[in-house]
Design a protein around this motif. Structure first.
Motif, PDB file in Angstrom:
ATOM      1  N   TYR A 168      -1.192 -25.355 -17.680  1.00  0.00           N
ATOM      2  CA  TYR A 168      -0.990 -26.691 -17.125  1.00  0.00           C
ATOM      3  C   TYR A 168      -0.076 -26.605 -15.905  1.00  0.00           C
ATOM      4  CZ  TYR A 168      -2.987 -28.840 -21.317  1.00  0.00           C
ATOM      5  OH  TYR A 168      -3.830 -29.239 -22.332  1.00  0.00           O
ATOM      6  N   ARG A 216       2.199 -32.800 -26.062  1.00  0.00           N
ATOM      7  CA  ARG A 216       2.242 -33.269 -24.682  1.00  0.00           C
ATOM      8  C   ARG A 216       1.858 -34.752 -24.550  1.00  0.00           C
ATOM      9  NH1 ARG A 216       1.506 -30.715 -19.929  1.00  0.00           N
ATOM     10  NH2 ARG A 216       2.376 -28.633 -19.818  1.00  0.00           N
ATOM     11  N   CYS A 217       1.289 -35.302 -25.588  1.00  0.00           N
ATOM     12  CA  CYS A 217       0.799 -36.680 -25.519  1.00  0.00           C
ATOM     13  C   CYS A 217       1.897 -37.698 -25.803  1.00  0.00           C
ATOM     14  CB  CYS A 217      -0.334 -36.893 -26.514  1.00  0.00           C
ATOM     15  SG  CYS A 217      -1.728 -35.831 -26.198  1.00  0.00           S
ATOM     16  N   SER A 251      -6.184 -31.342 -19.332  1.00  0.00           N
ATOM     17  CA  SER A 251      -6.928 -32.012 -20.397  1.00  0.00           C
ATOM     18  C   SER A 251      -7.190 -33.446 -20.012  1.00  0.00           C
ATOM     19  CB  SER A 251      -6.110 -32.009 -21.693  1.00  0.00           C
ATOM     20  OG  SER A 251      -5.985 -30.716 -22.189  1.00  0.00           O
ATOM     21  N   SER A 292      -7.626 -37.130 -20.989  1.00  0.00           N
ATOM     22  CA  SER A 292      -7.080 -37.836 -22.147  1.00  0.00           C
ATOM     23  C   SER A 292      -7.312 -39.327 -21.977  1.00  0.00           C
ATOM     24  CB  SER A 292      -5.575 -37.600 -22.254  1.00  0.00           C
ATOM     25  OG  SER A 292      -5.294 -36.236 -22.180  1.00  0.00           O
ATOM     26  N   ALA A 326     -11.109 -31.214 -27.450  1.00  0.00           N
ATOM     27  CA  ALA A 326      -9.768 -31.119 -28.019  1.00  0.00           C
ATOM     28  C   ALA A 326      -9.811 -31.378 -29.519  1.00  0.00           C
ATOM     29  CB  ALA A 326      -8.849 -32.130 -27.347  1.00  0.00           C
ATOM     30  N   THR A 350     -10.150 -29.656 -23.029  1.00  0.00           N
ATOM     31  CA  THR A 350      -9.451 -28.759 -22.116  1.00  0.00           C
ATOM     32  C   THR A 350     -10.489 -28.367 -21.082  1.00  0.00           C
ATOM     33  OG1 THR A 350      -8.202 -27.845 -23.935  1.00  0.00           O
ATOM     34  CG2 THR A 350      -8.200 -26.605 -21.887  1.00  0.00           C
ATOM     35  N   MET A 372      -0.999 -29.185 -27.547  1.00  0.00           N
ATOM     36  CA  MET A 372      -1.596 -30.238 -26.730  1.00  0.00           C
ATOM     37  C   MET A 372      -1.147 -31.609 -27.238  1.00  0.00           C
ATOM     38  SD  MET A 372      -5.608 -31.032 -26.183  1.00  0.00           S
ATOM     39  CE  MET A 372      -6.151 -29.434 -25.665  1.00  0.00           C
ATOM     40  N   PRO A 399      -5.967 -36.752 -26.336  1.00  0.00           N
ATOM     41  CA  PRO A 399      -6.691 -35.774 -25.512  1.00  0.00           C
ATOM     42  C   PRO A 399      -8.170 -35.681 -25.882  1.00  0.00           C
ATOM     43  CG  PRO A 399      -5.276 -34.641 -27.074  1.00  0.00           C
ATOM     44  CD  PRO A 399      -5.013 -36.110 -27.247  1.00  0.00           C
ATOM     45  N   SER A 452      -9.232 -21.881 -23.627  1.00  0.00           N
ATOM     46  CA  SER A 452      -8.283 -22.798 -24.275  1.00  0.00           C
ATOM     47  C   SER A 452      -6.969 -22.086 -24.590  1.00  0.00           C
ATOM     48  CB  SER A 452      -8.894 -23.455 -25.513  1.00  0.00           C
ATOM     49  OG  SER A 452      -9.832 -22.623 -26.117  1.00  0.00           O
TER      50      SER A 452
END
Lengths: 440, 313
Positions: free
Chosen positions: A387, A142-143, A317, A319, A359, A156, A139, A153, A382
Motif C-alpha cells: 500500500y 486498515r478499515c 483495495s 472498498s 477481499a 486487492t 486489511m 474492503p 495479495s
C-alpha cells in the motif's frame, strides 16, 4: 442504534414523499437521499470510480443484484482519480452524496472519515451477513479510523505482469508449460525484455509512463525501502530510490519501454503487439479479454517481476464507504448494507471478470476461486501487495502519487536524469509535508 | 402596535378625499419595479455577492472541505500564497496563455468577418463554419483535439511525420501543452468574436463606402481607412472580453493538460486554485488565491478600459 438515525421529527413516509415531490417542483430533488422512489421500490445510490474495464463487470453484477433483490440500484461512474474524489468530498461535505461509494482503502484517512463518512456498526453489518472474520486481518484493521469502522474492503488489486504468449514464445522466454520464465534481478529481466524487443521490433514491455508512481513504489519496496513522514520533514532512502528510478531511465534509454505512453496507449501497445509484455493493473484483464475475443490475443498474467530480490508490487483495495448523510430512512440504510453484502458474497465474479483478488475470504478460499485462471498464476499478489505510504496526502490519485508520477514521466521521456528526479521527488514531498494538514 | 396606529389615520383621509394621483402612482411604480428585479437580485446575492463575502472571510481561516471546525488564522493564507512558487508560476502560465491566445482570437476573427462580409453568395456557409465550433461543448472539443494530438497515430503527428517534420512531437503530453491548448482554444472560441465583428460590419452605413468609391478608393484603402477605424469601438469590446476570458482559462486546459490523463507540469491559475481547494481540501487557502487572481484581472481590466477610453476622447 446510533447508526440508524431516524429522520428528524416524526416524518411519515407519506410526508417524506410529499416533501420530495415539493422539492422536485423546486428543482432541488435528485440530490437528496430519500431512499424511496415513487414506484415504492427502495433505491440505493452508488458512486464509483471504476471507469476502467472492471466497471463493465460491476455493471453486470449490479443488474443481477437488482433482479435478485428488487432493490433499485442507481450507480454512477465518475472519471477515475481526483475528479471522483473531488465529487465525493463535495457531496459528503453537503451531506448529499450517494448512499454508498467505492474508494481506495489507502485514501481512507485523506478523506477525513470522521467528518465526511458515516461509521458502520458491526451489528448491522452482521445483520447483513458480513463478519469481521471474513476479511484478512491486516486489511480489516486498515478499515478503522478512531476506533470506528468506516470501510468494507472489496478486493486487492495490484500491478501485475501481462505477457503475450505468441510473442514470448517466439522470443524463447516461456517455460514448457507456457508460463513466463521467472527472472531474478534487473539484469536478467532486461535480457528477457531484449529478447522480446527483438521479436516485436518496438518495445519489450509497454509501460504506462504516466503511472511512474506505482512502478517506483513497487521497486522501492522490493528493496525494503521505507518512506517515513513526520511534522516537518520526511525520510526517503536515497540509494534505494535512485536504484528504482535508474531502472526506469535505463529501460527507456534502451528502448525496452516507450518514452511516452498514457494508460490507453499502453494497453493498445500490448494489444497490437508493439510490446510483448505490459506491467499494468490486473483490472485491464477485461479489456484484453475483449480484444482476444474480437481480434485474438493469447496472453496470460503473472506477478510483478523480481527486480530486487522479491516480487512485491504496488496495489490497493477498493472498498465501500458510506458518505455522511443528512437523512437516512431505515429501509434505505438496510438496503445499502444488503447491497454491500451481496456484492462481497458474489465477488467471485469480480475476481474472475475483473482480475481483482476478492477481499471476502469465503470467496477467496473457495475451491472454485482457487481454480480460476489466470488468477491462480498471480495469486501471490495479495501477499506481495504494497500500500502507499500512510500520510494524508498519499494514496491512489492523491497529491503525492500525482506529483511523483509527474517527475518520473520526465525520466521515462529522457528529460530528467535519475539524480535530478530524486531531488525533485524529495522537494515535492517536502512541499507537501509543509502544507497545513486540512484533514486533522 | 406602532404600525397599526400610524396606518389607521393614513387610511381614513384617502377614503375621504379624492385621491391625488401622483404620490400613489410613484409608490406603486417603484414597488412593481422591485418585484421585476427581485429574481435576478436574489440570484445575484445568493450566488455571487454572498460567496464573494464568504470567500473573503474564508481566506482568513483554515476552512477545510472536510467540515472540521474552522478557526481564524489571520494572514497566514495570504503570506503563504505570496510565497507559493506554484501559485506565481500558474499566474505566469495564465499570462502566457493570454498573450498567445488573445492576438489570434482578435485578428483572425476580424479577418474572417471581413471575408464573410464580402462573400455574398457563400456568406451563410462561412458564417456557419466559423461559428459552429463555438456551440460544441468543451468536453467534446478537447476530446477531438486530444485525438488529433496523440503521439502515436494522431492525425497531426501522422502528417508531421509523413512530411519529415518530426512526427515524434509529444503534443499535449508534457512538452507542448500550452501551444496545443492555445490552438484548440482559437479554433473553438473564435466564432464569438467573429460574430461580434460581423454584426458591427453590417452596421457600417453603405453611404460611406459609396462616397469612397466616388473618390476612387480601392478595397485596401477602404478597409484600412474606413472599416477598421469604424470598428474601433467593437475592437475595444472584443479585446476586453477576450482578455478576461483568456485570463480565466481553465476548462480546456484542465481537460487536455491537467486532470488524470496527462501530466503536464504547467498549471494555469484557476487550475491551481481548484487543486488547492477541491482536491487538496484547503478552501481557506484557495479563497486567498482566488482573491489574488481577482485583483490581477481587475487591474488588467481597469488599465485597459482607461487606455481605450482615452483613445476615444
Amino acid at each position: 442504534m446510533r447508526n440508524h438515525p431516524s429522520p428528524p421529527g416524526a416524518l411519515s413516509r407519506r410526508s417524506l414523499l410529499a416533501g420530495g415531490a415539493a422539492a422536485a417542483g423546486l428543482g432541488l430533488s435528485g440530490c437528496g437521499s430519500l431512499a424511496t422512489s415513487l414506484s415504492d421500490q427502495t433505491v440505493v445510490r452508488q458512486w464509483n470510480l471504476l471507469a476502467g474495464s472492471d466497471g463493465a463487470i460491476m455493471t453486470d453484477m449490479h443488474q443481477q443484484f437488482m433482479d435478485e433483490t428488487g432493490i433499485d440500484l442507481k450507480a454512477t461512474t465518475f472519471a477515475w482519480g481526483t475528479p471522483f474524489y473531488t465529487k465525493l468530498t463535495m457531496g459528503a461535505a453537503g451531506g448529499n452524496a450517494a448512499d454508498v461509494a467505492t474508494i481506495h482503502l489507502s485514501r481512507l484517512e485523506s478523506l477525513s472519515p470522521t467528518t465526511l463518512m458515516d461509521p458502520i456498526d458491526l451489528g448491522e453489518l452482521e445483520e447483513a451477513g458480513l463478519r469481521p472474520e471474513d476479511f484478512p486481518p491486516a486489511m480489516w484493521d486498515r478499515c478503522f479510523s478512531d476506533g470506528e469502522l468506516y470501510a468494507v474492503p472489496i478486493d486487492t488489486h495490484a500491478l501485475v505482469n501481462y505477457y503475450n504468449r505468441t510473442i514470448c514464445d517466439q522470443a524463447g522466454v516461456l517455460n514448457d508449460d507456457g508460463t513466463l520464465l521467472e527472472t531474478h534481478g534487473v539484469d536478467e529481466y532486461f535480457d528477457l525484455l531484449r529478447a522480446v524487443k527483438d521479436v516485436t521490433g518496438e518495445y519489450g514491455t509497454s509501460l504506462d509512463t504516466n503511472a511512474g508512481w506505482r512502478q517506483f513504489w513497487a521497486w522501492y519496496r522490493q528493496q525494503d525501502g521505507e518512506w517515513a513522514f513526520h511534522e516537518d520533514g520526511h525520510e526517503l532512502d536515497d540509494d534505494k530510490a535512485l536504484a528504482a528510478i535508474q531502472v526506469m531511465w535505463d529501460m527507456a534509454e534502451e528502448g525496452l519501454c516507450p518514452r511516452v505512453s498514457d494508460g490507453g496507449q499502453t494497453a493498445a501497445n500490448f494489444e497490437n503487439g508493439a510490446g510483448g509484455l505490459v506491467q499494468v493493473g490486473n483490472w485491464e484483464i477485461t479489456r484484453f479479454r475483449q480484444f482476444d475475443e474480437t481480434q485474438g490475443l493469447d496472453f496470460s498474467m503473472t506477478e510483478m517481476p523480481d527486480f530486487f530480490g522479491n516480487r512485491r508490487t504496488q496495489g490497493d483495495s477498493h472498498s465501500y464507504i458510506i458518505p455522511r448523510h443528512n437523512l437516512w430512512s431505515d429501509e434505505g440504510r438496510r438496503a445499502t448494507l444488503d447491497y454491500i453484502s451481496w456484492m462481497l458474497q458474489h465477488s467471485l465474479q469480480w475476481g474472475a471478470g475483473a482480475g481483482h483478488t476478492p477481499a471476502y475470504l469465503p470467496v477467496t478460499e473457495s475451491a472454485e476461486y482457487q481454480a480460476l485462471e489466470p488468477n491462480a498464476e498471480y495469486a501471490g499478489v495479495s501477499e506481495n501487495v504494497q500500500y502507499d505510504p500512510d500520510v494524508w496526502f498519499s494514496g491512489s490519485a492523491a497529491p503525492l502519487a500525482d506529483r511523483v508520477a509527474q517527475v518520473l514521466a520526465g525520466v521515462y521521456a529522457g528529460n530528467t536524469t535519475p539524480e535530478q528526479a530524486l531531488d525533485a521527488v524529495k522537494a515535492e514531498a517536502q512541499t507537501l509535508v509543509e502544507q497545513p494538514n486540512p484533514v486533522d | 402596535m406602532m404600525t397599526t396606529d400610524t396606518q389607521a389615520p393614513d387610511a381614513a383621509p384617502t377614503a375621504d378625499k379624492p385621491p391625488s394621483p401622483t404620490p400613489t402612482a410613484v409608490k406603486r411604480r417603484s414597488w412593481t419595479g422591485l418585484w421585476f428585479v427581485l429574481p435576478f437580485a436574489a440570484v445575484y446575492v445568493v450566488f455571487l455577492l454572498w460567496p464573494m463575502i464568504l470567500g473573503l472571510y474564508y481566506s482568513f481561516t483554515d476552512k477545510s472541505l472536510t467540515g472540521r471546525p474552522v478557526s481564524w488564522i489571520g494572514l497566514d493564507n495570504w503570506t503563504e500564497a505570496f510565497g507559493d512558487e506554484r501559485a506565481w508560476q500558474s499566474l505566469l502560465n495564465t499570462a502566457e496563455f493570454t498573450l498567445y491566445s488573445t492576438p489570434p482570437l482578435v485578428i483572425l476573427a476580424l479577418a474572417l468577418a471581413l471575408l464573410t462580409h464580402r462573400a455574398r453568395k457563400l456568406g451563410w456557409f462561412l458564417r456557419l463554419s466559423f461559428f459552429a465550433p463555438f456551440v460544441v461543448p468543451v468536453s467534446v472539443v478537447t476530446m477531438l483535439w486530444m485525438w488529433l494530438y496523440q503521439p502515436d497515430g494522431g492525425l497531426i503527428n501522422h502528417y508531421l511525420g509523413a512530411w519529415g517534420l518530426g512526427g515524434d512531437h509529444l503534443w499535449v503530453f508534457q512538452e507542448h501543452a500550452m501551444g496545443s491548448v492555445v490552438i484548440t482554444t482559437v479554433w473553438w472560441t473564435l466564432g464569438f468574436n467573429f460574430l461580434l465583428y460581423l454584426a458591427a460590419l453590417q452596421a457600417i452605413p453603405n453611404e460611406v463606402y459609396e462616397a469612397a468609391d466616388i473618390d476612387g478608393a480601392n478595397w485596401w484603402q477602404k478597409t484600412v481607412r474606413i472599416t477598421i477605424p469604424l470598428l474601433k469601438r467593437i475592437t475595444a469590446l472584443v479585446i476586453v472580453l477576450q482578455l478576461i476570458n483568456s485570463l480565466r482559462i481553465f476548462d480546456q486546459y484542465y481537460l487536455m493538460a491537467g486532470g488524470g490523463t496527462n501530466l503536464s507540469p504547467e498549471k494555469v491559475a484557476i487550475q491551481h486554485i481548484y487543486e488547492m481547494g477541491f482536491t487538496g481540501l484547503r478552501v481557506g487557502y484557495a479563497s486567498a488565491l482566488s482573491y489574488i487572481l481577482f485583483v490581477f484581472i481587475l487591474i488588467v481590466a481597469i488599465v485597459q478600459l482607461r487606455l481605450l477610453s482615452r483613445k476615444e476622447d
